[in-house]
Design a protein around this motif. Structure first.
Motif, PDB file in Angstrom:
ATOM      1  N   ARG A   1       0.835  -1.205   0.000  1.00 40.41           N
ATOM      2  CA  ARG A   1       0.000   0.000   0.000  1.00 40.41           C
ATOM      3  C   ARG A   1       0.877   1.265   0.000  1.00 40.41           C
ATOM      4  O   ARG A   1       0.585   2.237  -0.697  1.00 40.41           O
ATOM      5  N   TRP A   2       1.940   1.234   0.780  1.00 41.53           N
ATOM      6  CA  TRP A   2       2.865   2.368   0.828  1.00 41.53           C
ATOM      7  C   TRP A   2       3.504   2.603  -0.547  1.00 41.53           C
ATOM      8  O   TRP A   2       3.605   3.748  -1.002  1.00 41.53           O
ATOM      9  N   GLN A   3       3.915   1.541  -1.206  1.00 43.00           N
ATOM     10  CA  GLN A   3       4.520   1.694  -2.529  1.00 43.00           C
ATOM     11  C   GLN A   3       3.506   2.205  -3.552  1.00 43.00           C
ATOM     12  O   GLN A   3       3.848   3.014  -4.417  1.00 43.00           O
ATOM     13  N   LEU A   4       2.267   1.757  -3.466  1.00 42.05           N
ATOM     14  CA  LEU A   4       1.229   2.248  -4.365  1.00 42.05           C
ATOM     15  C   LEU A   4       0.961   3.737  -4.136  1.00 42.05           C
ATOM     16  O   LEU A   4       0.866   4.514  -5.099  1.00 42.05           O
ATOM     17  N   ASP A   5       0.878   4.143  -2.874  1.00 44.61           N
ATOM     18  CA  ASP A   5       0.686   5.565  -2.569  1.00 44.61           C
ATOM     19  C   ASP A   5       1.877   6.399  -3.041  1.00 44.61           C
ATOM     20  O   ASP A   5       1.700   7.510  -3.544  1.00 44.61           O
ATOM     21  N   LEU A   6       3.080   5.862  -2.878  1.00 43.48           N
ATOM     22  CA  LEU A   6       4.276   6.569  -3.336  1.00 43.48           C
ATOM     23  C   LEU A   6       4.270   6.724  -4.844  1.00 43.48           C
ATOM     24  O   LEU A   6       4.626   7.790  -5.374  1.00 43.48           O
TER      25      LEU A   6
ATOM     26  N   ALA B   1       1.743   9.433  -5.703  1.00 40.65           N
ATOM     27  CA  ALA B   1       2.153  10.780  -5.293  1.00 40.65           C
ATOM     28  C   ALA B   1       3.397  11.274  -6.021  1.00 40.65           C
ATOM     29  O   ALA B   1       3.466  12.437  -6.412  1.00 40.65           O
ATOM     30  N   GLY B   2       4.377  10.372  -6.196  1.00 40.39           N
ATOM     31  CA  GLY B   2       5.646  10.828  -6.750  1.00 40.39           C
ATOM     32  C   GLY B   2       5.987  10.279  -8.112  1.00 40.39           C
ATOM     33  O   GLY B   2       7.006  10.654  -8.700  1.00 40.39           O
ATOM     34  N   GLY B   3       5.219   9.352  -8.590  1.00 37.59           N
ATOM     35  CA  GLY B   3       5.482   8.778  -9.900  1.00 37.59           C
ATOM     36  C   GLY B   3       6.419   7.583  -9.835  1.00 37.59           C
ATOM     37  O   GLY B   3       6.869   7.154  -8.777  1.00 37.59           O
TER      38      GLY B   3
ATOM     39  N   ALA C   1      13.321   4.939  -6.881  1.00 37.24           N
ATOM     40  CA  ALA C   1      14.323   5.405  -5.925  1.00 37.24           C
ATOM     41  C   ALA C   1      14.140   4.719  -4.572  1.00 37.24           C
ATOM     42  O   ALA C   1      15.118   4.302  -3.936  1.00 37.24           O
ATOM     43  N   TYR C   2      12.895   4.581  -4.137  1.00 39.67           N
ATOM     44  CA  TYR C   2      12.609   3.918  -2.863  1.00 39.67           C
ATOM     45  C   TYR C   2      13.006   2.440  -2.908  1.00 39.67           C
ATOM     46  O   TYR C   2      13.682   1.944  -2.013  1.00 39.67           O
ATOM     47  N   THR C   3      12.598   1.735  -3.954  1.00 36.82           N
ATOM     48  CA  THR C   3      12.920   0.310  -4.034  1.00 36.82           C
ATOM     49  C   THR C   3      14.415   0.082  -4.201  1.00 36.82           C
ATOM     50  O   THR C   3      14.946  -0.901  -3.683  1.00 36.82           O
ATOM     51  N   ASP C   4      15.117   0.968  -4.903  1.00 37.76           N
ATOM     52  CA  ASP C   4      16.576   0.841  -5.019  1.00 37.76           C
ATOM     53  C   ASP C   4      17.251   1.036  -3.668  1.00 37.76           C
ATOM     54  O   ASP C   4      18.207   0.335  -3.330  1.00 37.76           O
ATOM     55  N   ARG C   5      16.749   1.981  -2.885  1.00 40.47           N
ATOM     56  CA  ARG C   5      17.331   2.222  -1.566  1.00 40.47           C
ATOM     57  C   ARG C   5      17.087   1.024  -0.646  1.00 40.47           C
ATOM     58  O   ARG C   5      17.973   0.610   0.091  1.00 40.47           O
ATOM     59  N   VAL C   6      15.884   0.478  -0.671  1.00 45.88           N
ATOM     60  CA  VAL C   6      15.589  -0.693   0.157  1.00 45.88           C
ATOM     61  C   VAL C   6      16.419  -1.888  -0.299  1.00 45.88           C
ATOM     62  O   VAL C   6      16.962  -2.634   0.520  1.00 45.88           O
TER      63      VAL C   6
ATOM     64  N   GLY D   1      14.867   0.023  14.309  1.00 46.48           N
ATOM     65  CA  GLY D   1      14.488   1.124  13.439  1.00 46.48           C
ATOM     66  C   GLY D   1      15.517   1.490  12.393  1.00 46.48           C
ATOM     67  O   GLY D   1      15.475   2.572  11.826  1.00 46.48           O
ATOM     68  N   ARG D   2      16.453   0.612  12.094  1.00 40.66           N
ATOM     69  CA  ARG D   2      17.505   0.924  11.134  1.00 40.66           C
ATOM     70  C   ARG D   2      17.242   0.390   9.734  1.00 40.66           C
ATOM     71  O   ARG D   2      18.048   0.604   8.847  1.00 40.66           O
ATOM     72  N   CYS D   3      16.153  -0.325   9.537  1.00 39.50           N
ATOM     73  CA  CYS D   3      15.834  -0.834   8.200  1.00 39.50           C
ATOM     74  C   CYS D   3      15.226   0.282   7.363  1.00 39.50           C
ATOM     75  O   CYS D   3      14.561   1.169   7.873  1.00 39.50           O
ATOM     76  N   TYR D   4      15.454   0.224   6.072  1.00 40.21           N
ATOM     77  CA  TYR D   4      14.956   1.257   5.167  1.00 40.21           C
ATOM     78  C   TYR D   4      13.511   1.018   4.746  1.00 40.21           C
ATOM     79  O   TYR D   4      12.823   1.952   4.384  1.00 40.21           O
ATOM     80  N   ALA D   5      13.069  -0.216   4.759  1.00 38.94           N
ATOM     81  CA  ALA D   5      11.706  -0.514   4.315  1.00 38.94           C
ATOM     82  C   ALA D   5      10.696   0.064   5.298  1.00 38.94           C
ATOM     83  O   ALA D   5      10.905   0.072   6.516  1.00 38.94           O
ATOM     84  N   ARG D   6       9.608   0.536   4.767  1.00 41.08           N
ATOM     85  CA  ARG D   6       8.586   1.200   5.574  1.00 41.08           C
ATOM     86  C   ARG D   6       7.911   0.223   6.547  1.00 41.08           C
ATOM     87  O   ARG D   6       7.548   0.584   7.649  1.00 41.08           O
TER      88      ARG D   6
END
Length: 128
Positions: free
Chosen positions: A39-44, A47-49, A55-60, A77-82
């Motif tokens: 759901r977070w990825q769909l909203d992203l 909102a951001g295209g 960029a988010y998936t590459d960082r994760v 709290g150090r993981c990058y995934a939401r």
């Protein structure tokens, strides 16, 4: 069936139900974490295209961890995934808490059975 055997069967059932509830809770948390992440990825993406989602998936993806490191870092709290916290807590329930509870209860049952046997042997020795 004697009362003692019934009590042992009920205790075994309670242990099994406790471990099953802990594992089911962990599974539900992991599944809910996956749904939350999707759901977070769909909203992203809305909102951001596509660029923001990439960029988010590459960082994760750049933050690959072993399973043990993921367990530790997800609750710190150090993981990058939401949704890492939800999934991490779920995996803690499944792979750490449920086996520890089963082992602890099994040890207590083993120790109490051993004590009962020793008491019965002592009682029989005194009777003779």
């Amino acid at each position: 069936m004697s009362y003692r055997k019934q009590a042992g069967a009920i205790a075994s059932l309670n242990l099994g139900l406790t471990v099953a509830v802990l594992a089911a809770t962990g599974c539900a948390l992991v599944i809910f974490g996956c749904v939350f992440e999707a759901r977070w990825q769909l909203d992203l993406m809305h909102a951001g295209g596509r660029a923001a989602l990439d960029a988010y998936t590459d960082r994760v993806a750049s933050h690959q961890l072993s399973f043990a490191a993921f367990l530790v870092e997800s609750v710190t709290g150090r993981c990058y995934a939401r949704s890492a916290l939800l999934q991490g807590v779920g995996f803690w329930f499944i792979f750490v808490i449920a086996p520890v509870v089963a082992g602890f209860v099994g040890f207590v049952r083993w120790a109490s059975a051993r004590e009962r046997r020793a008491y019965q042997q002592l009682r029989l020795a005194v009777a003779h």
